[in-house]
Scaffold this motif. Structure first.
Motif, PDB file in Angstrom:
ATOM      1  N   GLY A 193      59.572  59.506  69.150  1.00  0.00           N
ATOM      2  CA  GLY A 193      59.410  59.760  70.577  1.00  0.00           C
ATOM      3  C   GLY A 193      58.802  61.119  70.843  1.00  0.00           C
ATOM      4  N   GLY A 194      59.264  62.125  70.095  1.00  0.00           N
ATOM      5  CA  GLY A 194      58.730  63.465  70.261  1.00  0.00           C
ATOM      6  C   GLY A 194      57.268  63.563  69.882  1.00  0.00           C
ATOM      7  N   LEU A 195      56.824  62.731  68.953  1.00  0.00           N
ATOM      8  CA  LEU A 195      55.434  62.772  68.499  1.00  0.00           C
ATOM      9  C   LEU A 195      54.459  62.224  69.529  1.00  0.00           C
ATOM     10  CD1 LEU A 195      55.881  61.681  64.755  1.00  0.00           C
ATOM     11  CD2 LEU A 195      55.517  63.985  65.648  1.00  0.00           C
ATOM     12  N   THR A 196      54.961  61.513  70.545  1.00  0.00           N
ATOM     13  CA  THR A 196      54.065  61.006  71.585  1.00  0.00           C
ATOM     14  C   THR A 196      53.507  62.134  72.447  1.00  0.00           C
ATOM     15  OG1 THR A 196      55.831  60.701  73.226  1.00  0.00           O
ATOM     16  CG2 THR A 196      55.378  58.846  71.725  1.00  0.00           C
ATOM     17  N   GLY A 197      54.224  63.252  72.499  1.00  0.00           N
ATOM     18  CA  GLY A 197      53.811  64.354  73.352  1.00  0.00           C
ATOM     19  C   GLY A 197      54.110  64.126  74.822  1.00  0.00           C
ATOM     20  N   THR A 320      63.217  50.875  67.208  1.00  0.00           N
ATOM     21  CA  THR A 320      61.925  50.793  67.893  1.00  0.00           C
ATOM     22  C   THR A 320      60.766  51.316  67.053  1.00  0.00           C
ATOM     23  OG1 THR A 320      63.077  51.112  69.981  1.00  0.00           O
ATOM     24  CG2 THR A 320      60.697  51.412  69.996  1.00  0.00           C
ATOM     25  N   VAL A 321      59.708  50.523  66.965  1.00  0.00           N
ATOM     26  CA  VAL A 321      58.466  50.940  66.307  1.00  0.00           C
ATOM     27  C   VAL A 321      57.267  50.802  67.242  1.00  0.00           C
ATOM     28  CG1 VAL A 321      59.158  50.574  63.905  1.00  0.00           C
ATOM     29  CG2 VAL A 321      58.331  48.640  65.254  1.00  0.00           C
ATOM     30  N   VAL A 322      57.413  50.003  68.296  1.00  0.00           N
ATOM     31  CA  VAL A 322      56.357  49.788  69.280  1.00  0.00           C
ATOM     32  C   VAL A 322      56.962  50.046  70.659  1.00  0.00           C
ATOM     33  CG1 VAL A 322      54.856  48.050  70.353  1.00  0.00           C
ATOM     34  CG2 VAL A 322      55.098  48.121  67.856  1.00  0.00           C
ATOM     35  N   TYR A 323      56.224  50.750  71.526  1.00  0.00           N
ATOM     36  CA  TYR A 323      56.787  51.097  72.824  1.00  0.00           C
ATOM     37  C   TYR A 323      55.741  50.929  73.917  1.00  0.00           C
ATOM     38  CZ  TYR A 323      54.091  55.452  72.826  1.00  0.00           C
ATOM     39  OH  TYR A 323      53.072  56.377  72.838  1.00  0.00           O
ATOM     40  N   LEU A 324      56.216  50.580  75.095  1.00  0.00           N
ATOM     41  CA  LEU A 324      55.372  50.543  76.280  1.00  0.00           C
ATOM     42  C   LEU A 324      55.743  51.748  77.138  1.00  0.00           C
ATOM     43  CD1 LEU A 324      53.221  48.697  77.718  1.00  0.00           C
ATOM     44  CD2 LEU A 324      55.100  47.941  79.176  1.00  0.00           C
ATOM     45  N   PRO A 325      54.850  52.749  77.253  1.00  0.00           N
ATOM     46  CA  PRO A 325      55.223  54.001  77.928  1.00  0.00           C
ATOM     47  C   PRO A 325      55.318  53.843  79.438  1.00  0.00           C
ATOM     48  CG  PRO A 325      52.903  54.042  77.302  1.00  0.00           C
ATOM     49  CD  PRO A 325      53.482  52.775  76.716  1.00  0.00           C
ATOM     50  N   PRO A 326      55.928  54.828  80.087  1.00  0.00           N
ATOM     51  CA  PRO A 326      56.077  54.757  81.542  1.00  0.00           C
ATOM     52  C   PRO A 326      54.745  54.579  82.269  1.00  0.00           C
ATOM     53  CG  PRO A 326      57.454  56.499  80.658  1.00  0.00           C
ATOM     54  CD  PRO A 326      56.632  55.995  79.514  1.00  0.00           C
ATOM     55  N   ALA A 327      53.673  55.168  81.736  1.00  0.00           N
ATOM     56  CA  ALA A 327      52.373  55.089  82.409  1.00  0.00           C
ATOM     57  C   ALA A 327      51.877  53.659  82.547  1.00  0.00           C
ATOM     58  CB  ALA A 327      51.345  55.926  81.651  1.00  0.00           C
ATOM     59  N   ASP A 328      52.372  52.759  81.695  1.00  0.00           N
ATOM     60  CA  ASP A 328      51.934  51.362  81.738  1.00  0.00           C
ATOM     61  C   ASP A 328      52.875  50.481  82.557  1.00  0.00           C
ATOM     62  OD1 ASP A 328      49.548  51.528  80.199  1.00  0.00           O
ATOM     63  OD2 ASP A 328      50.765  51.726  78.387  1.00  0.00           O
ATOM     64  N   PRO A 345      53.213  56.983  67.168  1.00  0.00           N
ATOM     65  CA  PRO A 345      52.342  57.726  66.253  1.00  0.00           C
ATOM     66  C   PRO A 345      52.835  57.617  64.805  1.00  0.00           C
ATOM     67  CG  PRO A 345      52.770  59.024  68.213  1.00  0.00           C
ATOM     68  CD  PRO A 345      53.646  57.813  68.311  1.00  0.00           C
ATOM     69  N   GLY A 346      51.920  57.303  63.913  1.00  0.00           N
ATOM     70  CA  GLY A 346      52.271  57.158  62.503  1.00  0.00           C
ATOM     71  C   GLY A 346      52.661  55.754  62.096  1.00  0.00           C
ATOM     72  N   SER A 371      55.626  51.501  58.485  1.00  0.00           N
ATOM     73  CA  SER A 371      56.204  52.692  59.110  1.00  0.00           C
ATOM     74  C   SER A 371      57.157  53.358  58.134  1.00  0.00           C
ATOM     75  CB  SER A 371      56.963  52.295  60.385  1.00  0.00           C
ATOM     76  OG  SER A 371      57.760  53.359  60.866  1.00  0.00           O
ATOM     77  N   VAL A 372      57.375  54.654  58.320  1.00  0.00           N
ATOM     78  CA  VAL A 372      58.415  55.346  57.565  1.00  0.00           C
ATOM     79  C   VAL A 372      59.766  54.701  57.806  1.00  0.00           C
ATOM     80  CG1 VAL A 372      58.861  57.015  59.415  1.00  0.00           C
ATOM     81  CG2 VAL A 372      59.413  57.629  57.069  1.00  0.00           C
ATOM     82  N   SER A 373      59.893  53.972  58.928  1.00  0.00           N
ATOM     83  CA  SER A 373      61.171  53.402  59.338  1.00  0.00           C
ATOM     84  C   SER A 373      61.480  52.046  58.715  1.00  0.00           C
ATOM     85  CB  SER A 373      61.201  53.260  60.863  1.00  0.00           C
ATOM     86  OG  SER A 373      60.942  54.496  61.483  1.00  0.00           O
TER      87      SER A 373
END
Length: 521
Positions: A193-197, A320-328, A345-346, A371-373
């Motif tokens: 989450g932090g890597l999304t900026g 979670t590995v895929v996310y739909l951000p608030p902007a969408d 990211p990643g 993913s690393v996950s």
């Protein structure tokens, strides 16, 4: 922003030293600081060592959500042991299978589950049971048990690749599989989450995380780990109780939460008669099943200051590995809201055909994730692991496609798995239970549309003697967890099969899903 820790074992010690007086957990009017949580954890380490628990040993948990789940989890991390959280909705023989498969000798439970524990332990030889709420027949109560031990701060050498959690998923063959999740994999999920900026992905030290989804699922435990790694505060509820959740936001100031769409709908309905100010909520993550646009609209009104984030993942990917951000997110609806979002990211997502070849945008195939996950594998199941993880890619069993922008859309399932109210159900488990009934000649279990839970379990049965729908449902309830039990039974003369004898479940499902753009709930 990468996580500051190499392993999960370091977390409580770090915050006990740097922010000892910050609230770690609020529950029932009490506050545990990070100093309190760390002390409880190292006393628990001593108590577990006193029972002979060593690095790599499995320690079980069978209970509703409770703050001492965090105590036990952190103690296992520091000890190098592996925590196995068991679904509290299972029946005794399902619990017994997990106890035996994991090799659990120490189980933390609660008095309400003792009949199940005693039935299960008779078959597995479970050595030690510690109760959360009281002493009973010589079994100690957890709080007193750990308080009787001096803190033991010693830690063995713990590698990021050591297994931290073993969480069981439904099994294609009728037996659940223990997904092995390492420190590195879990921390890799937390940092994404932090890597999304983006602002919603940055946890703050003054965040208050509402932990209401079951801790025996990755959705609950993963959410608690996000809060723990951030040094934030948790409000832990025994279950996703709607009045309790509303109160945690309006009165305790919860700022972040994860919920399934059915819970969001229940909150919206509750607010119709019991209005409350939910403006404290800043980030609301949801997933495990699709959300109807009308429910999303109502939720965005109910949580006026929250940024909404849709989540897609699995136990095998540490969440979670895929996310739909608030902007969408748009209350008016848009194309992207029909999908799951984009990889963190990643992370990588690809779509493959039946031969493993990558497919172009728009083509439907099996969704694969790198993913690393991605989990280390399934406990003691090398063949299942080899089928699930191929060259580092986890084959989800979900069918979908990517658009030109890399956004993922779910279409159907490659596997037969049913998802009902965020619980994964493999038909084989249900079919095995039904086949034990002497009147069942053949059966197939499918998922059918359900407005509230996404999918409902339906059994299609060929009978060899007279039996009613109600009898078969009651029979199943004695053998499998209630959420797996068929909600309906249909009797037919013969199941459709292909020339090799495989049941054509797609044909059985078709009449129920006709007219639905998405063929899963």
């Amino acid at each position: 922003m990468a996580t500051r820790f190499a392993t999960l074992a370091e977390i409580t010690g770090h915050f006990a030293e740097t922010t000892p007086d910050r609230a770690a957990i609020r529950v029932d009017g009490a506050v545990w600081t990070y100093a309190d949580l760390h002390e409880r954890s190292v006393r628990c380490v001593a108590a577990l060592r006193g029972l002979g628990v060593k690095p790599g040993d499995r320690v079980g948990w069978l209970a509703l959500n409770h703050p001492d789940y965090i105590t036990l989890m952190c103690a296992c991390f520091r000890l190098g042991a592996v925590l196995v959280a068991i679904n509290a909705r299972l029946v005794a023989r399902e619990i017994a299978y997990i106890l035996g498969d994991a090799g659990i000798d120490v189980l933390v439970s609660e008095t309400a589950f003792l009949p199940l524990v005693e039935d299960a332990s008779a078959a597995t030889g479970l050595a030690h049971v510690v109760l959360l709420d009281s002493t009973h027949d010589g079994r100690p109560a957890f709080a007193g048990w750990i308080a009787a031990h001096a803190p033991d701060d010693a830690m063995p050498a713990i590698s990021p690749d050591d297994i931290a959690l073993q969480l069981y998923t439904s099994g294609t063959t009728g037996f659940p599989k223990g997904a092995l999740l390492s420190h590195r994999q879990l921390l890799g999920t937390i940092e994404k989450g932090g890597l999304t900026g983006e602002a919603w992905g940055q946890w703050r030290e003054d965040d208050v995380a509402l932990v209401a989804m079951p801790l025996f699922h990755i959705g609950g435990t993963g959410w608690a780990l996000h809060a723990l790694e951030a040094g934030a505060t948790m409000v832990i509820l025994p279950r996703p109780d709607v009045p309790g959740m509303v109160n945690a936001i309006s009165e305790d100031g919860a700022t972040r939460m994860f919920a399934v769409p059915a819970v969001l709908l229940a909150i919206c309905q509750y607010l119709e008669t019991v209005p409350a100010n939910l403006g404290a909520m800043r980030a609301l993550y949801y997933g495990a099943s699709p959300i109807p646009l009308e429910v999303l609209r109502r939720s965005m009104l109910a949580f006026p200051n929250a940024e909404f984030v849709q989540c897609y993942g699995a136990t095998e990917t540490c969440g979670t590995v895929v996310y739909l951000p608030p902007a969408d997110h748009d209350p008016a609806g848009n194309q992207r809201m029909r999908g799951c979002g984009k990889p963190y990211p990643g992370n990588e997502v690809k779509i493959i055909d039946g031969e493993g070849h990558s497919l172009p945008p728009g083509a439907v195939g099996e969704i694969c994730i790198r993913s690393v996950s991605v989990m280390a594998g399934y406990h003691n199941k090398p063949e299942a692991t080899a089928k699930a993880v191929v060259d580092g890619w986890y084959l989800t069993g979900d069918a979908g496609y990517l658009d030109e922008d890399g956004y993922l859309y779910i279409h159907d399932r490659v596997k037969d798995m049913i998802v009902s109210g965020a619980e994964n159900i493999y038909p084989a488990e249900v079919e095995n239970a039904l086949h034990e009934h002497p009147a069942v000649a053949d059966c197939a279990v499918i998922g059918v549309p359900d407005a509230r839970w996404g999918e409902a379990v339906k059994a299609i049965v060929v009978k060899k003697a007279d039996v009613s729908e109600q009898e078969l449902i009651a029979f199943a309830k004695q053998r499998i967890a209630a959420y797996k039990v068929p909600k309906s039974v249909e009797f037919i003369e013969a199941l459709p099969r292909n020339p090799s004898g495989k049941i054509l479940k797609k044909d059985l499902r078709e009449p129920y899903w006709a007219g639905h753009e998405r063929r899963v709930g």
